[in-house]
Design an enzyme around this catalytic site. Sequence first.
Site, PDB file in Angstrom:
ATOM      1  N   GLU A 436       4.333   1.211  -8.303  1.00 51.98           N
ATOM      2  CA  GLU A 436       4.608  -0.044  -7.591  1.00 51.98           C
ATOM      3  C   GLU A 436       3.633  -1.124  -8.043  1.00 51.98           C
ATOM      4  O   GLU A 436       2.421  -0.960  -7.962  1.00 51.98           O
ATOM      5  CB  GLU A 436       4.475   0.178  -6.078  1.00 51.98           C
ATOM      6  CG  GLU A 436       4.644  -1.114  -5.275  1.00 51.98           C
ATOM      7  CD  GLU A 436       4.338  -0.937  -3.788  1.00 51.98           C
ATOM      8  OE1 GLU A 436       4.016   0.192  -3.368  1.00 51.98           O
ATOM      9  OE2 GLU A 436       4.425  -1.941  -3.056  1.00 51.98           O
ATOM     10  N   ASP A 509       2.166   2.016  -2.720  1.00 43.61           N
ATOM     11  CA  ASP A 509       1.095   1.728  -1.767  1.00 43.61           C
ATOM     12  C   ASP A 509       1.370   2.359  -0.407  1.00 43.61           C
ATOM     13  O   ASP A 509       2.512   2.614  -0.045  1.00 43.61           O
ATOM     14  CB  ASP A 509       0.946   0.207  -1.585  1.00 43.61           C
ATOM     15  CG  ASP A 509       0.456  -0.449  -2.863  1.00 43.61           C
ATOM     16  OD1 ASP A 509      -0.198   0.248  -3.670  1.00 43.61           O
ATOM     17  OD2 ASP A 509       0.739  -1.653  -3.053  1.00 43.61           O
ATOM     18  N   ASP A 511       1.639   1.226   2.457  1.00 42.83           N
ATOM     19  CA  ASP A 511       1.985   0.227   3.467  1.00 42.83           C
ATOM     20  C   ASP A 511       3.506   0.188   3.631  1.00 42.83           C
ATOM     21  O   ASP A 511       4.223   0.987   3.042  1.00 42.83           O
ATOM     22  CB  ASP A 511       1.425  -1.151   3.081  1.00 42.83           C
ATOM     23  CG  ASP A 511       1.921  -1.607   1.713  1.00 42.83           C
ATOM     24  OD1 ASP A 511       2.879  -0.994   1.191  1.00 42.83           O
ATOM     25  OD2 ASP A 511       1.350  -2.563   1.166  1.00 42.83           O
ATOM     26  N   ASP A 513       5.832  -1.911   2.649  1.00 45.57           N
ATOM     27  CA  ASP A 513       6.587  -2.137   1.420  1.00 45.57           C
ATOM     28  C   ASP A 513       6.618  -0.886   0.554  1.00 45.57           C
ATOM     29  O   ASP A 513       7.647  -0.525  -0.005  1.00 45.57           O
ATOM     30  CB  ASP A 513       5.970  -3.292   0.615  1.00 45.57           C
ATOM     31  CG  ASP A 513       6.350  -4.644   1.219  1.00 45.57           C
ATOM     32  OD1 ASP A 513       7.291  -4.668   2.042  1.00 45.57           O
ATOM     33  OD2 ASP A 513       5.701  -5.646   0.857  1.00 45.57           O
TER      34      ASP A 513
END
Length: 649
Positions: A436, A509, A511, A513
Site C-alpha cells: 500500500e 497499513d 488503519d 484504509d
Amino acid sequence: MAKNSYKAEDIKILEGLDAVRTRPGMYIGTTSVKGLHHILWEIVDNAIDEAANGYADRIEIKLYKDGSASVEDNGRGIPTDIHSKAGVSGVQVVFTQLHAGGKFDSGSYSYSGGLHGVGASVTNALSEWLKVEVYKDTVYAMEFRSYLDESTGKVKSGVPVAPLKNTGIKTKKKGTFVRFLPDKRVFETVVFSAETILKRLKELAFLNKGLTIDFYDEHTDYHRVYRYEGGLVDFVKYLNEGKSTLYGEPLYAKEEKDGILVEFAIQHTDAYVDGVYSYVNNIPTPEGGMHETGFRSGLTRSFNDYAREKNLLKEKDDNFLGDDFKEGLTAILSVKMQNVQFEGQTKTKLGNPEARPAVESVTVNELDALMKNKKLAKTFEAIINKAMNAAKVRLAAKKAKEIARASKSIESQNLVGKLAACSGRKPETNELFIVEGDSAGGSAKQARVRQYQAILPLRGKPLNVEKKKLEQILQNEEIRTIISALGTGIGSEFSLDSLKYHKVIILSDADVDGSHIRAILLTFFFRYMKELINEGHVYIGMPPLYKVYKNNVEEYAYDDSELQKKIEIVGRGYSIQRYKGLGEMDPSQLWETTMNPDTRTLMQVTIEDAAEAERLITVLMGDEVGERKKYIFENADFNKEDKFAKMKR
Ligand code: TSJ
C-alpha cells in the site's frame, strides 16, 4: 352372460396387479423409501386432480400408528355406479385396472419416468390392505387385500374383499377417502417420513392456489395446514424470504395456448445466482426441458424489447443475453398439459417439443401486457438495471480473461505497470509483495532481495471503489496488474500451474484504509482466484505497530501487550515510535520487520478470512445504506479492533 364376462375380466385384472408385485420397480422405479412415498403420491395426485379441476378445495393426509396412511378430498367422489365395459363399480376399476399406458402396454416407459401417473391400482397392488370410502349422500365402502395363496405359494395382490357397498349410512360430506397399509413384503422400509411428505405437500399447496392441504401424524400428534391464496406468487415470495428483492411484488401470469396451460411468477433479488423451478402437471422438472427453454427465451426476448423501447439499450449496444436476466432471478414455471414425455438422466426433463413455442409465446404475450401497466414501470426498470450490471460484469470478465491471456506472453512478464519483478525464475521461492502506498513501495523496492522478491506498489487509495459494484474492481488498473503479474488468469480460466509467485503477500497499513484495501484484495482473490487462497498462497504481512529504542537497542512490538514487554527489555530511558503507516519505516526497518523471511511474521489467509472479508465488503459497498450504517456503527472501533490485526502471529 354378463356375470361370466365379468368374472373373466376380473381374473385378467388380478393377474395385472400380481405383475406389479412381481416387478414393482417397473411401476414405481424402486422399492426403497422413495418407492414407498411414490404409492402415497399416486393417491394424493388423484385428489389434487379433483381439486385442480375445480371440484375440491380441501385435501387431508393422515399417518396412523399402525403404519397406514390416508388421503381424503371433498370432491365429487370416485364414480360408484357400474362401469359399462368392466361390469364392476367405478371404484373397483380404479383400484384393480392398471392405468392405460402402464408398463406392459407399450414398453414406452410412459409412466412419467418413475414419477407419478401409474394409478391408484399400483398402490393397491403393493399394499397389505386398502380401504376406500366415497361420500355421496350416503357412505360407500370397499376393501382390498393382498394374501398368500397357499396353493401356489404366491401373494395375490389387491383382491376385492367384497364389491362396493352402499352402507346406507347418511353423510353430509362429499368426497373420497382412501387408506392403505404398504406391504412389508414389498418395501425395504414401510415407515413414512413426515418431513418428506410435508415438503411435497407444501409445494403442492403453492402450486395449487387456494387449496387447503391438511396433514396430521398420529405418531407425533403433529398437525399442519398449508393454504396459499397467492399460489405461485406466494411460492416465489417464500423462496426469496430474507433476501433483498429488487421490486415489491412478483410478476405473475397465467394463460393457455394450444392446450397447454402456462403459469409463472418471477421476482429478482440482488443475489447473483438464479433459482428457476419448473413443473409439469405439478411434477418438478429439475432437469428443465422444452417448457423451461421456451420460458427463458420468452423472458430474454421480452425484456430486451422493453429495454430497446425505453432506450435503456442504445442502438449501438448488443442485446442482453439470457444469462444477464438470470442473475438474481427467482421464478416458478408451472405447465399443465397432456401426453407428457419425460427424458433425461433422471427422467425429470420435459421432452414434448410443442411445449417450447407455447410457453415462449405465452411468456412474451403476458410480459408485454404487464409492461404496458404504468404501475410496473419501476419493476421492469429494476430488472433491466440488474441485467445491465450483469452484462457489465460479463464484459469486464471477458476483458480480464483477455488480460490474463496477454499476461501469458513472456514479453509482458517484466513490463507490467509499476511491478518490480524479481530476477529468479522459480515460482516456488518467488514472493510478490503487494504494498500500500508509493512511499512504502519505494522502501520495499530498496529493501528487497531482488532474486526472489517482487514488489507491486498500490497507489494512495487505488482501490477506493466504495459505492461501486464489486465487479468493477476488475476494471481497476492495479487489480489488472495483479492478475497479469500472477499469470494464473481468473475465474474459469484460473490455472494454479501458471502461478509465478508461490507467496502473495499483502502489506497494508494498520488503519481503516489499510484494512479496507486488504479486504478488497481478499475479496478479489476469494471471488476470482479461490484456489490461490485454498492452496495457501495468500499471506498478510504484519508490520509492527511500535518501535521501542534507546541508543543502539531497537525492539519492535506488534500489539499493545507486546509493547509492555518490549519496554521492559529496553529498560529505563526508552523512547517509543508509533508507526502510523508502512511509509514511516526506512528500507532497512521494513526489511527486518516485515520482509526478511527469518524475522518477519506472516499470517496465512484462510478461506474463512476471505469469506469474512467478502461479507464486509459487500456490506460496505452494497446499496443498502441502512445495513452499511449499522455495520459501521457496530464496528466503530474498526481501527483498533481490526479483524486481521487481531489474528496476527
Ligand atoms: F387414487 C384414488 F383413486 F384412490 C383416489 C381418487 C384417491 C382420492 C383420495 C381421491 C380420488 C378422487 C377421484 N377424488 N375425486 C375423484 N374423482 C373422480 O374419480 C371422478 C368423479 C366424477 C367424475 C365424473 O365425470 O362425473 C369423474 C371422475 C374422474
